[in-house]
Design a protein around this motif. Structure first.
Motif, PDB file in Angstrom:
ATOM      1  N   GLN A  50      39.278  88.276  -6.172  1.00 41.32           N
ATOM      2  CA  GLN A  50      37.879  87.868  -5.973  1.00 41.32           C
ATOM      3  C   GLN A  50      37.594  86.563  -6.721  1.00 41.32           C
ATOM      4  O   GLN A  50      37.940  86.443  -7.892  1.00 41.32           O
ATOM      5  N   SER A  51      36.926  85.644  -6.045  1.00 43.61           N
ATOM      6  CA  SER A  51      36.455  84.429  -6.729  1.00 43.61           C
ATOM      7  C   SER A  51      35.133  84.766  -7.397  1.00 43.61           C
ATOM      8  O   SER A  51      34.095  84.785  -6.731  1.00 43.61           O
ATOM      9  N   ALA A  52      35.136  85.004  -8.696  1.00 41.68           N
ATOM     10  CA  ALA A  52      33.861  85.261  -9.387  1.00 41.68           C
ATOM     11  C   ALA A  52      32.932  84.064  -9.211  1.00 41.68           C
ATOM     12  O   ALA A  52      31.725  84.197  -9.104  1.00 41.68           O
ATOM     13  N   HIS A  53      33.532  82.882  -9.136  1.00 41.08           N
ATOM     14  CA  HIS A  53      32.715  81.665  -9.097  1.00 41.08           C
ATOM     15  C   HIS A  53      31.988  81.475  -7.782  1.00 41.08           C
ATOM     16  O   HIS A  53      31.065  80.677  -7.688  1.00 41.08           O
ATOM     17  N   LYS A  54      32.409  82.200  -6.731  1.00 34.60           N
ATOM     18  CA  LYS A  54      31.746  81.952  -5.444  1.00 34.60           C
ATOM     19  C   LYS A  54      30.374  82.625  -5.391  1.00 34.60           C
ATOM     20  O   LYS A  54      29.406  82.015  -4.979  1.00 34.60           O
ATOM     21  N   MET A  55      30.304  83.893  -5.771  1.00 31.28           N
ATOM     22  CA  MET A  55      29.062  84.634  -5.551  1.00 31.28           C
ATOM     23  C   MET A  55      28.397  85.115  -6.840  1.00 31.28           C
ATOM     24  O   MET A  55      27.272  85.608  -6.801  1.00 31.28           O
ATOM     25  N   CYS A  99      43.586  83.793   7.804  1.00 29.41           N
ATOM     26  CA  CYS A  99      43.481  83.851   6.343  1.00 29.41           C
ATOM     27  C   CYS A  99      43.321  82.450   5.772  1.00 29.41           C
ATOM     28  O   CYS A  99      43.635  81.457   6.425  1.00 29.41           O
ATOM     29  N   HIS A 100      42.897  82.422   4.521  1.00 30.81           N
ATOM     30  CA  HIS A 100      42.770  81.154   3.799  1.00 30.81           C
ATOM     31  C   HIS A 100      44.156  80.547   3.570  1.00 30.81           C
ATOM     32  O   HIS A 100      45.157  81.253   3.474  1.00 30.81           O
ATOM     33  N   LYS A 101      44.195  79.242   3.412  1.00 30.53           N
ATOM     34  CA  LYS A 101      45.486  78.559   3.256  1.00 30.53           C
ATOM     35  C   LYS A 101      46.264  79.044   2.034  1.00 30.53           C
ATOM     36  O   LYS A 101      47.498  78.986   2.020  1.00 30.53           O
ATOM     37  N   VAL A 117      44.261  92.341  -0.495  1.00 32.53           N
ATOM     38  CA  VAL A 117      43.022  91.847   0.108  1.00 32.53           C
ATOM     39  C   VAL A 117      42.509  90.601  -0.614  1.00 32.53           C
ATOM     40  O   VAL A 117      42.317  90.604  -1.825  1.00 32.53           O
ATOM     41  N   ASP A 118      42.286  89.575   0.182  1.00 33.11           N
ATOM     42  CA  ASP A 118      41.611  88.378  -0.304  1.00 33.11           C
ATOM     43  C   ASP A 118      40.109  88.649  -0.151  1.00 33.11           C
ATOM     44  O   ASP A 118      39.560  88.539   0.944  1.00 33.11           O
ATOM     45  N   GLU A 119      39.489  89.035  -1.258  1.00 30.09           N
ATOM     46  CA  GLU A 119      38.047  89.317  -1.260  1.00 30.09           C
ATOM     47  C   GLU A 119      37.329  88.198  -2.016  1.00 30.09           C
ATOM     48  O   GLU A 119      36.423  88.444  -2.821  1.00 30.09           O
ATOM     49  N   ALA A 120      37.770  86.978  -1.736  1.00 23.94           N
ATOM     50  CA  ALA A 120      37.229  85.816  -2.462  1.00 23.94           C
ATOM     51  C   ALA A 120      35.710  85.773  -2.417  1.00 23.94           C
ATOM     52  O   ALA A 120      35.065  85.347  -3.366  1.00 23.94           O
ATOM     53  N   HIS A 121      35.140  86.253  -1.301  1.00 23.18           N
ATOM     54  CA  HIS A 121      33.685  86.138  -1.129  1.00 23.18           C
ATOM     55  C   HIS A 121      32.937  87.422  -1.468  1.00 23.18           C
ATOM     56  O   HIS A 121      31.766  87.558  -1.109  1.00 23.18           O
ATOM     57  N   GLY A 122      33.605  88.368  -2.153  1.00 21.13           N
ATOM     58  CA  GLY A 122      32.949  89.673  -2.316  1.00 21.13           C
ATOM     59  C   GLY A 122      32.847  90.196  -3.738  1.00 21.13           C
ATOM     60  O   GLY A 122      32.712  91.408  -3.917  1.00 21.13           O
ATOM     61  N   GLY A 182      41.353  80.027  -9.789  1.00 22.42           N
ATOM     62  CA  GLY A 182      40.700  80.455  -8.562  1.00 22.42           C
ATOM     63  C   GLY A 182      41.408  81.621  -7.894  1.00 22.42           C
ATOM     64  O   GLY A 182      42.458  82.101  -8.355  1.00 22.42           O
ATOM     65  N   SER A 183      40.817  82.065  -6.790  1.00 21.80           N
ATOM     66  CA  SER A 183      41.485  83.081  -5.977  1.00 21.80           C
ATOM     67  C   SER A 183      42.795  82.533  -5.445  1.00 21.80           C
ATOM     68  O   SER A 183      43.704  83.283  -5.107  1.00 21.80           O
ATOM     69  N   THR A 184      42.883  81.217  -5.358  1.00 20.57           N
ATOM     70  CA  THR A 184      44.134  80.599  -4.939  1.00 20.57           C
ATOM     71  C   THR A 184      45.288  81.126  -5.789  1.00 20.57           C
ATOM     72  O   THR A 184      46.306  81.582  -5.249  1.00 20.57           O
ATOM     73  N   ALA A 185      45.133  81.099  -7.114  1.00 18.70           N
ATOM     74  CA  ALA A 185      46.208  81.579  -8.001  1.00 18.70           C
ATOM     75  C   ALA A 185      46.448  83.075  -7.778  1.00 18.70           C
ATOM     76  O   ALA A 185      47.598  83.538  -7.746  1.00 18.70           O
TER      77      ALA A 185
HETATM   78  C1  LIG Z   1      38.736  83.442   2.031  1.00 20.16           C
HETATM   79  C2  LIG Z   1      39.104  82.578   0.863  1.00 20.16           C
HETATM   80  N1  LIG Z   1      40.145  82.930   0.101  1.00 20.16           N
HETATM   81  C3  LIG Z   1      40.531  82.202  -0.964  1.00 20.16           C
HETATM   82  C4  LIG Z   1      39.862  81.059  -1.306  1.00 20.16           C
HETATM   83  C5  LIG Z   1      40.316  80.278  -2.491  1.00 20.16           C
HETATM   84  O1  LIG Z   1      39.447  80.546  -3.536  1.00 20.16           O
HETATM   85  P1  LIG Z   1      39.351  79.644  -4.842  1.00 20.16           P
HETATM   86  O2  LIG Z   1      38.491  78.489  -4.489  1.00 20.16           O
HETATM   87  O3  LIG Z   1      38.703  80.571  -5.832  1.00 20.16           O
HETATM   88  O4  LIG Z   1      40.717  79.255  -5.239  1.00 20.16           O
HETATM   89  C6  LIG Z   1      38.765  80.641  -0.525  1.00 20.16           C
HETATM   90  C7  LIG Z   1      38.037  79.409  -0.871  1.00 20.16           C
HETATM   91  O5  LIG Z   1      37.150  78.982  -0.216  1.00 20.16           O
HETATM   92  C8  LIG Z   1      38.378  81.428   0.580  1.00 20.16           C
HETATM   93  O6  LIG Z   1      37.340  81.073   1.352  1.00 20.16           O
END
Ligand SMILES: Cc1ncc(COP(=O)(O)O)c(C=O)c1O
Length: 469
Positions: free
Chosen positions: A223-228, A115-117, A195-200, A90-93
């Protein structure tokens, strides 16, 4: 584009390998999908044929030289990066690795407070010294969005030696902002912007979608490919476009954080998602936008909520009027098998996919039924969020190093006021900490948390109450 974006080198390689009927004397234990309980067979059998390991010809995520390298190269070309890394965590990594790869213990880092955790966790792991910049409250969106350019300017004036600036773009609801000016400002100090562009991930499609931070000059973009995009959960990208960061250091932390047995189906789904995006035609986008409009029209009604404008057309946000709570309305949709992405105290987010939505009749019927039921409900819900990010620029009360040596105790939320939090308090989703580890707990924090809990918002925690120093 020079390369053939229809190609999916890793996926093609896996299919070819599976079609040759290989005999497995290796892991994983399902032996190419042969060993599997009957109850799971129909669902898992096909995908497990692709669930391979680092066999000859199948390349290695942590030292790519063959099909994974080719697939990452196609992604780099499409997204416009110097180098793109596939992520299976995930974008987490990606967020963890980009922070660890750029910041060391004691380094000052300017970070958007909401920001995200995973960003906060990266800071803690690195031992960096975060300087948080608060988001502004946006009256039109009726929530906190992004920090202003002037706050960033002030933070840079006071902390000109910061090692990095960490921003989220867009927010969960698809809201963008003029990040380009912030990037230019940061670069005038030679500071990289992460940049955390997880949603873009779909911003690479271009207009009518907003530009990606990568196109606007950001140094590292996750970027989280899996989100969008149509990718498997956890499939994500990390892109680098910069001489201000070390690709080798980021690659080092990626292999440190991610599994030594990364999932091939997840990696292949990155290939598929990139090819899907890259080959989407303008006429396909027109169809998607028409569908979005149709859905917005069905959802639009003035009695109980407004549908907010959105920079990202795929994000449809209901702002719930004060006579009702967002959780209550979301539950009525869920009772009819329609599930939103996110519910906050006052907003509900629906995410439209990258194709035409087919179940409009079901949605129409559901909206009608929800409206009928709401006539008999009244669940007044308000919350004072204005005081949440009161400090425009804020540092933690204790360093991560100091905190990790201190004992802590668990107390009920109300007894935490005045103490320093020894853990973050995180409503999930969206996963943005209300209270940060190392932040002094205020009465406003606790009031907000109690209100959130009263409205059924889930707080991600194992024990009730809060750990404090
Ligand atoms: C802004 C943002 N950054 C990072 C993440 C983490 O992404 P991932 O679920 O791909 O690890 C999220 C997950 O919801 C998110 O909303």
């Amino acid at each position: 584009m020079n390369k053939d974006q229809l190609r999916m080198p890793l996926f093609e390689k896996l299919k070819q390998f599976a079609s040759e009927g290989p005999t497995s004397f290796h892991v994983p234990g399902h032996k190419n999908g042969i060993i599997i309980p009957d109850a799971a067979r129909n669902y898992f059998e096909q995908i497990l044929k692709l669930d391979m390991t680092e066999l000859p010809g199948l390349d290695d995520l942590h030292a790519p030289a063959e099909s994974i390298a080719e697939s990452e190269g196609l992604a780099a070309e499409f997204f416009g990066s110097e180098e793109t890394f596939f992520l299976v965590g995930g974008s987490t990594a990606g967020n963890l690795a980009m922070i660890l790869g750029v910041c060391s213990a004691g380094d000052e880092v300017i970070v958007q407070r909401n920001c995200h955790k995973s960003i906060m966790n990266g800071l803690e792991l690195s031992g960096a010294k975060p300087v948080f910049i608060a988001p502004e409250y946006d009256d039109e969106m009726r929530r906190h969005t992004n920090p202003s350019l002037s706050i960033l300017r002030e933070a840079l004036r006071v902390h000109p030696d910061a090692k990095a600036i960490v921003l989220t773009y867009p927010d969960y609801f698809g809201k963008t902002y003029s990040i380009e000016e912030m990037i230019q400002l940061a670069h005038s100090y030679n500071i990289p912007v992460l940049v955390d562009e997880a949603h873009g991930v779909h911003f690479a499609l271009g207009g009518p979608f907003p530009p990606s931070a990568l196109q606007l000059g950001a140094d590292v973009v996750v970027q989280s490919a899996h989100k969008m995009a149509p990718a498997m959960t956890m499939a994500s990208f990390l892109h680098i476009n910069s001489s201000l960061v070390s690709k080798e250091r980021i690659a080092h932390f990626l292999q440190l954080i991610q599994s030594s047995s990364p999932s091939y189906p997840i990696m292949a789904s990155l290939d598929i998602a990139r090819s899907f995006l890259a080959t989407l035609k303008p006429e396909d986008v027109v169809v998607i936008l028409q569908s979005v409009k149709g859905i917005r029209d069905i959802l639009k009604q003035e009695a109980y909520w407004d549908i907010l404008p959105s920079d990202d057309p795929l994000k449809i946000t209901f702002h719930v009027k004060q006579s009702h709570s967002a959780r209550e309305i979301a539950t009525l949709f869920e009772n009819e098998n329609i599930y939103p992405e996110l519910v906050t105290h006052n907003q509900i987010l629906f995410i439209h996919g990258l194709s035409s939505f087919e179940k409009t009749d079901v949605l129409k019927k559901t909206v009608k039924s929800v409206m009928e039921q709401l006539k008999n409900h009244s669940n007044h819900a308000t919350m004072n969020v204005a005081k949440l990010f009161a400090e425009p620029i804020q540092e933690l009360a204790l360093s991560y190093e100091a905190m990790n040596k201190l004992p802590y105790k668990q107390v009920p939320f109300t007894e935490g006021i005045g103490h320093i939090a020894a853990e973050a308090v995180i409503p999930y989703p969206p996963g943005i900490p209300f209270i940060l580890k190392g932040e002094k707990i205020t009465a406003a924090h606790i009031e907000a948390i109690e209100q959130l809990r009263g409205q059924g918002v889930r707080i991600q925690q194992r024990e009730s109450g809060i750990r404090v120093y």
